[in-house]
Motif scaffolding. Structure first.
Motif, PDB file in Angstrom:
ATOM      1  N   SER A   2      51.376  59.025  57.580  1.00  0.00           N
ATOM      2  CA  SER A   2      50.072  59.370  56.994  1.00  0.00           C
ATOM      3  C   SER A   2      49.660  60.663  57.593  1.00  0.00           C
ATOM      4  O   SER A   2      49.878  60.772  58.841  1.00  0.00           O
ATOM      5  CB  SER A   2      49.203  58.261  57.116  1.00  0.00           C
ATOM      6  N   LYS A  53      40.824  61.438  49.062  1.00  0.00           N
ATOM      7  CA  LYS A  53      40.885  61.075  50.465  1.00  0.00           C
ATOM      8  C   LYS A  53      41.475  62.504  51.333  1.00  0.00           C
ATOM      9  O   LYS A  53      41.267  62.353  52.664  1.00  0.00           O
ATOM     10  CB  LYS A  53      41.288  60.067  50.849  1.00  0.00           C
ATOM     11  N   THR A  69      44.524  62.844  51.807  1.00  0.00           N
ATOM     12  CA  THR A  69      45.672  62.375  52.474  1.00  0.00           C
ATOM     13  C   THR A  69      46.920  62.721  51.851  1.00  0.00           C
ATOM     14  O   THR A  69      47.087  62.433  50.498  1.00  0.00           O
ATOM     15  CB  THR A  69      45.385  60.883  52.667  1.00  0.00           C
ATOM     16  N   SER A 107      53.504  60.502  48.367  1.00  0.00           N
ATOM     17  CA  SER A 107      52.177  60.423  47.655  1.00  0.00           C
ATOM     18  C   SER A 107      51.152  60.889  48.232  1.00  0.00           C
ATOM     19  O   SER A 107      51.056  61.084  49.375  1.00  0.00           O
ATOM     20  CB  SER A 107      52.094  58.725  47.329  1.00  0.00           C
ATOM     21  N   ARG A 108      49.809  60.875  47.565  1.00  0.00           N
ATOM     22  CA  ARG A 108      48.839  61.587  48.001  1.00  0.00           C
ATOM     23  C   ARG A 108      47.707  61.036  47.273  1.00  0.00           C
ATOM     24  O   ARG A 108      47.603  60.446  46.010  1.00  0.00           O
ATOM     25  CB  ARG A 108      48.733  63.339  47.636  1.00  0.00           C
ATOM     26  N   ASP A 109      46.394  61.222  47.987  1.00  0.00           N
ATOM     27  CA  ASP A 109      45.086  60.825  47.511  1.00  0.00           C
ATOM     28  C   ASP A 109      44.164  61.949  47.491  1.00  0.00           C
ATOM     29  O   ASP A 109      43.824  62.296  48.519  1.00  0.00           O
ATOM     30  CB  ASP A 109      44.693  59.466  48.387  1.00  0.00           C
ATOM     31  N   ASN A 110      44.022  62.404  46.315  1.00  0.00           N
ATOM     32  CA  ASN A 110      43.284  63.899  46.313  1.00  0.00           C
ATOM     33  C   ASN A 110      41.928  63.282  46.743  1.00  0.00           C
ATOM     34  O   ASN A 110      41.130  64.212  47.269  1.00  0.00           O
ATOM     35  CB  ASN A 110      43.317  64.332  44.941  1.00  0.00           C
TER      36      ASN A 110
END
Length: 120
Positions: free
Chosen positions: A21, A75, A77, A70-73
């Motif tokens: 991460s 957050k 991350t 994968s990504r969390d826009n």
């Protein structure tokens, strides 16, 4: 100022899994592409996987079908799920972000690196 902080590296047996991460923080206006690169001893740093802000992905041939980025826009991350690990995946893994700062400067930023060792 922008910081990239990685976590999740370690020692795993061949065939095992790890999840990396990376959290990006600081004076960010927009993050474009995020990705993971790796550098094995005696070798140059090489692309592992990248993901655009829209979710388009690119993988190195050597990890296709085994790794998932994968990504969390919301957050800021990016993650790398690594399955079916092989000894040749052993390397220092670096998070990378191509982003625009709050001062509208575009630049690439790197994390400090996290060691992944695949060995029995």
């Amino acid at each position: 100022q922008v910081q990239l902080v990685e976590s999740g590296g370690g020692l795993v047996q061949p065939g095992g899994s790890l999840r990396l991460s990376c959290a990006v923080s600081g004076s960010i206006f927009r993050i474009n592409t995020m990705g993971w690169y790796r550098q094995a001893p005696g070798k140059e740093r090489a692309l592992v996987a990248v993901i655009t802000s829209g979710g388009d992905t690119t993988y190195a041939d050597s990890v296709k079908g085994r790794f998932t980025i994968s990504r969390d826009n919301a957050k800021n991350t990016v993650n790398l799920q690594m399955n079916s690990l092989k000894p040749e995946d052993t390397a220092v893994y670096y998070c990378n972000a191509d982003l625009v700062t709050r001062y509208y400067a575009t630049n690439q930023y790197w994390g400090q690196g996290t060691q992944v060792t695949v060995s029995s």
